[in-house]
Write an enzyme that holds these catalytic residues in place. Structure first.
Site, short mmCIF file in Angstrom:
data_model
loop_
_atom_site.label_atom_id
_atom_site.label_comp_id
_atom_site.label_asym_id
_atom_site.label_seq_id
_atom_site.Cartn_x
_atom_site.Cartn_y
_atom_site.Cartn_z
CG HIS A 193 3.98 -2.59 5.51
ND1 HIS A 193 4.00 -1.26 5.81
CD2 HIS A 193 2.69 -2.92 5.29
CE1 HIS A 193 2.77 -0.79 5.79
NE2 HIS A 193 1.95 -1.77 5.48
N GLY B 12 -4.79 3.43 1.56
CA GLY B 12 -5.11 3.10 2.95
C GLY B 12 -3.89 2.73 3.77
CG HIS C 264 -0.03 -6.08 3.34
ND1 HIS C 264 -0.68 -6.11 4.55
CD2 HIS C 264 0.19 -4.77 3.07
CE1 HIS C 264 -0.86 -4.87 4.99
NE2 HIS C 264 -0.34 -4.03 4.11
CG ASN D 43 -2.01 -1.06 1.13
OD1 ASN D 43 -2.52 -1.30 0.04
ND2 ASN D 43 -2.35 -1.68 2.24
CB THR E 276 -2.56 2.35 8.73
OG1 THR E 276 -2.12 0.99 8.70
CG2 THR E 276 -3.97 2.46 8.17
#
Ligand code: AMP
Ligand code: ZN
Length: 112
Positions: free
Chosen positions: A101, A94, A103, A88, A96
């Protein structure tokens, strides 16, 4: 270089606990605290940079290293049948936690 006010840097330093599944001198992989799939891991570099777009030359090397290490880690974590990688980037996605990172999602047939 790590950052003092970054959640994932604190995880790297062991100041905040995490469920680690893989660690070496360059990267750490741990379980997402709010899994969005049966298996949901997060891969982070042991260097702080916020966004993919902010990766300098060293950051880019680390992203490449992580990407091609992930298949081995995924296999060790029951994802031989497949998985999805997501980064992201920024608010519209989105994001945060502003420490880059990757996923790693799997362990089931993913809905999309
Ligand atoms: P993103 O929305 O791409 O920035 O992803 C941040 C991810 O970090 C979310 O999936 C969160 O569930 C996860 N997360 C937040 N805090 C922790 C934590 N302490 N340990 C593990 N995962 C976390
Ligand atoms: Zn950080």
């Amino acid at each position: 270089m790590l950052s003092n006010d970054c959640l994932f840097c604190k995880i790297i330093e062991g100041k905040i606990p995490s469920s680690k599944v893989y660690e070496d001198d360059k990267m750490l992989v741990f379980k997402d605290i709010e899994p969005k799939a049966k298996v949901h891991l997060l891969a982070i570099a042991k260097t702080h940079f916020k966004l993919l777009s902010e990766a300098d030359e060293k950051g880019q090397e680390l992203v490449k290293y992580m990407l091609f290490k992930i298949p081995e880690i995924a296999k060790q974590n029951g994802l031989a049948n497949g998985y999805r990688l997501i980064i992201n980037q920024g608010d519209d996605a989105g994001q945060t936690v502003f420490h880059l990172h990757i996923h790693i999602l799997g362990g089931e047939t993913l809905p999309w």
